[in-house]
Design an enzyme around this catalytic site. Structure first.
Site, PDB file in Angstrom:
ATOM      1  N   HIS A   1      -6.012  14.437  -8.977  1.00 26.77           N
ATOM      2  CA  HIS A   1      -5.897  13.015  -9.277  1.00 26.77           C
ATOM      3  C   HIS A   1      -4.900  12.600 -10.628  1.00 26.77           C
ATOM      4  O   HIS A   1      -4.542  11.398 -10.665  1.00 26.77           O
ATOM      5  CB  HIS A   1      -7.439  12.570  -9.392  1.00 26.77           C
ATOM      6  CG  HIS A   1      -8.359  12.572  -8.258  1.00 26.77           C
ATOM      7  ND1 HIS A   1      -8.107  11.505  -7.257  1.00 26.77           N
ATOM      8  CD2 HIS A   1      -8.796  13.558  -7.732  1.00 26.77           C
ATOM      9  CE1 HIS A   1      -9.049  11.829  -6.262  1.00 26.77           C
ATOM     10  NE2 HIS A   1      -9.544  13.031  -6.511  1.00 26.77           N
TER      11      HIS A   1
ATOM     12  N   GLU B   1      -4.824   2.401  -4.148  1.00 24.06           N
ATOM     13  CA  GLU B   1      -3.269   2.494  -4.018  1.00 24.06           C
ATOM     14  C   GLU B   1      -2.682   1.188  -3.387  1.00 24.06           C
ATOM     15  O   GLU B   1      -1.587   1.150  -2.994  1.00 24.06           O
ATOM     16  CB  GLU B   1      -2.814   3.618  -2.980  1.00 24.06           C
ATOM     17  CG  GLU B   1      -3.081   3.593  -1.831  1.00 24.06           C
ATOM     18  CD  GLU B   1      -4.383   4.555  -1.289  1.00 24.06           C
ATOM     19  OE1 GLU B   1      -4.575   4.820  -0.364  1.00 24.06           O
ATOM     20  OE2 GLU B   1      -5.300   4.347  -2.310  1.00 24.06           O
TER      21      GLU B   1
ATOM     22  N   ASP C   1       0.915  -1.194  -0.021  1.00 27.90           N
ATOM     23  CA  ASP C   1      -0.075   0.015   0.005  1.00 27.90           C
ATOM     24  C   ASP C   1       1.070   1.182  -0.148  1.00 27.90           C
ATOM     25  O   ASP C   1       1.902   1.202   0.726  1.00 27.90           O
ATOM     26  CB  ASP C   1      -0.896  -0.170   1.172  1.00 27.90           C
ATOM     27  CG  ASP C   1      -1.879   1.102   1.132  1.00 27.90           C
ATOM     28  OD1 ASP C   1      -3.059   0.786   0.678  1.00 27.90           O
ATOM     29  OD2 ASP C   1      -1.646   2.153   1.734  1.00 27.90           O
TER      30      ASP C   1
END
Length: 368
Positions: free
Chosen positions: A241, A271, A228
């Site tokens: 974004h 993610e 992550d």
């Protein structure tokens, strides 16, 4: 992680011989057997009336075998052998009917059915290999059937058969080529994450399930990793974004460049990424992930005038030590991942470790 409700599309595509899946080919073949057997029974009676008892006997024997095949095809594991036996016998029968002294010119219409059945049941390569020789033989038989082709009328008949047969063969082949390409594109779209080009969650789940089954048979192990990106929301909130998407693509490229050919990586969502490290012992998996962690933390992603630095945290579970089911492995790796995050992020957290001993970099996720 819940197992995927859908079969592995890639494997299904590889196993399918044609545009039909095996269960559909099985149903269609049973229908063809039933229709052919019924038709042969009728034709046997007609051949007997026409004075060809040997043809009638052969048709009755073939009819009985086909009725038997209708039952066998429900459960047989030799579907391909049954299809080949049926098509070769059927096409040979067409040739025999054409060779009869009093053959009807309508019998030659069956030549045009050969590529349709062959391509439908066998696919592009095998369908062409089987149908093309039989069609050539059928064309030769038709040539001799016409006799003197010196007249314009006979020549028109011959050219019509050659043109129709050739076009049928070409059209079926072109259709199968285009269908395979379209199907492959659909499968790629269904199994690939559009942003990163990695396997998507469904594909990753299917691969994990398949890896577990293969390791059960071979008695080998593998490491399951969840990765992550730390503080990824900060990138989206600060630069937008588009910048976040750019970072995800760069991370995906970093993963694919560093991992071995036997490893597998996919984007689980947001993610979060999943990794399958085949034949990796715990120490080897830890070393590989820690090297990857350092590589991510030490690189700067240039986005416009900004330089973005991110870090990542990793949770590792080992099969079968920490679980034999996909869902168990996912839970163990997920707990390890968030233990590492609570301990400061930018860490590799293996299962079973009471304390996380990996070196800790700067608490990042920020923008530099």
């Amino acid at each position: 992680m819940k197992p995927s409700k859908h079969p592995d599309l890639g494997t299904t595509l590889e196993q399918s011989r044609s545009g039909l899946r095996d269960n559909h080919r099985r149903s269609l073949t049973r229908l063809l057997f039933l229709v052919t057997a019924t038709a042969l029974t009728v034709f046997a009676g007609l051949q007997l009336l026409n004075g060809y008892p040997w043809v009638a006997a052969a048709e009755l024997c073939a009819s009985g075998l086909l009725f038997y095949g209708v039952r066998c095809l429900q459960t047989t594991h030799r579907l391909q052998q049954w299809i080949y036996a049926y098509l070769v016998s059927l096409f040979s029968f067409f040739i025999v009917i054409m060779l009869l002294p009093e053959a009807s010119i309508a019998a030659f219409v069956w030549v045009l059915l050969m590529p349709v059945l062959a391509y439908l049941l066998l696919g592009k390569h095998e369908g062409m290999i089987l149908s093309l020789p039989f069609m050539l033989v059928g064309g030769v038989v038709y040539y001799f059937f016409l006799g003197d082709v010196g007249s314009a009328h006979r020549m028109i008949d011959l050219l019509n058969m050659i043109l129709c047969g050739g076009l049928m063969q070409v059209f079926m082949h072109m259709y199968e080529v285009r269908r395979e390409e379209a199907e492959q594109r659909l499968v790629d779209m269904a199994q690939t994450d559009a942003l990163t080009g990695l396997a998507n969650r469904a594909n990753f789940q299917s691969t994990l399930a398949r890896t577990i089954a293969e390791c059960e048979r071979s008695a080998t192990g593998f490491a399951f990793v969840i990765m992550d990106i730390d503080h990824f929301k900060l990138v989206n909130d600060t630069l937008g974004h588009d910048a976040g998407d750019f970072v995800l693509r760069r991370i995906a490229r970093c993963l694919t460049e560093r991992l071995r050919a036997t490893d597998f990586v996919g984007r689980l969502g947001g993610e979060e990424f999943g990794l399958i490290l085949r034949d990796a012992k715990p120490a080897d998996a830890f070393e590989l992930m820690d090297e990857l962690r350092e590589r991510i933390a030490g690189s700067e992603v240039a986005y416009g005038n900004a330089g973005i630095r991110v870090t990542a945290s990793f949770g590792i579970a080992q099969w079968p030590d920490h679980g034999r089911e996909a869902e168990t492995l996912f839970c163990v790796a997920d707990r390890c991942l968030y233990s590492g995050k609570r301990a400061g992020r930018n860490r590799v957290a293996p299962a079973g470790a009471c304390e996380l001993t990996t070196a800790t970099g700067s608490v990042s996720g920020g923008i530099g």
